[in-house]
Design a protein around this motif. Sequence first.
Motif, mmCIF file in Angstrom:
data_model
loop_
_atom_site.group_PDB
_atom_site.id
_atom_site.type_symbol
_atom_site.label_atom_id
_atom_site.label_comp_id
_atom_site.label_asym_id
_atom_site.label_seq_id
_atom_site.Cartn_x
_atom_site.Cartn_y
_atom_site.Cartn_z
ATOM 1 N N ASN A 1 -9.961 4.463 -0.334
ATOM 2 C CA ASN A 1 -9.731 5.209 -1.575
ATOM 3 C C ASN A 1 -10.991 5.944 -2.029
ATOM 4 N N ASN A 2 -12.155 5.346 -1.825
ATOM 5 C CA ASN A 2 -13.408 6.038 -2.163
ATOM 6 C C ASN A 2 -13.584 7.296 -1.324
ATOM 7 N N ASP B 1 -11.103 9.836 -2.658
ATOM 8 C CA ASP B 1 -11.556 10.375 -3.952
ATOM 9 C C ASP B 1 -12.634 11.425 -3.753
ATOM 10 N N ASN C 1 -19.050 3.739 2.747
ATOM 11 C CA ASN C 1 -17.728 3.145 2.958
ATOM 12 C C ASN C 1 -17.383 3.053 4.436
ATOM 13 N N GLN D 1 0.846 -1.193 0.000
ATOM 14 C CA GLN D 1 0.000 0.000 0.000
ATOM 15 C C GLN D 1 0.884 1.246 0.000
ATOM 16 N N HIS E 1 -10.093 -3.487 2.903
ATOM 17 C CA HIS E 1 -10.940 -2.316 2.684
ATOM 18 C C HIS E 1 -10.185 -1.122 2.104
ATOM 19 N N ASP E 2 -9.126 -1.380 1.374
ATOM 20 C CA ASP E 2 -8.392 -0.274 0.765
ATOM 21 C C ASP E 2 -9.268 0.498 -0.210
ATOM 22 N N TYR E 3 -10.166 -0.198 -0.897
ATOM 23 C CA TYR E 3 -11.049 0.478 -1.848
ATOM 24 C C TYR E 3 -12.013 1.426 -1.119
ATOM 25 N N ASN E 4 -12.428 1.072 0.109
ATOM 26 C CA ASN E 4 -13.287 1.968 0.876
ATOM 27 C C ASN E 4 -12.537 3.245 1.255
#
Length: 142
Positions: A103-104, A107, A71, A40, A98-101
Motif C-alpha cells: 500500500n505504501n 500510495d 518497502n 484483501q 506486508h500489505d502495508y508495504n
Amino acid sequence: MTEEKKTNQNIEETEENDDLKVVMPEANRVVMEPEVFKEQPDYLKVFANFYIAHFDGRDLEIMNLYDTDHNIVDINNYLRNNIHFPRKTLVKHVLQWHDYNFNNLLDQMKKTEDIDPESMVTYEDWDKWYEKRRSEIQNALS
C-alpha cells in the motif's frame, strides 16, 4: 488338558506378562488454530501477483522509483524466504504480513503518477503501465 488347568495356566501367563508390561504415556498433543487471512481487495492481490512476477524475473527497477521508505527491502526479504510457495499461496501470505508495504508503494505511485491503482484490476493493466513507464526512461536497456 482340563478346563481348570487351562484357566490356571492363563492366569500364570498373565501374571508373568504383567511384570514385563510397558506403559507408554499418552502424548501431549497441541492443535494449532488455522491461520486466518485478512481479506484483501482484488487490486492489491493483482498488484502483489504482478510484483512477484517481476521479482522472479529480477525486474523491479521501475518499482524502486516509488520506494521512499524501503518497502521493497521488506517485501523482497519475505519473498526470498518463502519463494517455495506456489504463486497463489505466496500472494496470500505476503499480503498477510506486508500489505502495508504494498500500500505504501501504491500510495507513492498515486502521488507521482497519473494512475489509480484501485482501477487497475488485471495483470495486463499493470503490465501495460510498467512497459509504458519503462519506455519513458531515457537510455533504457530493455
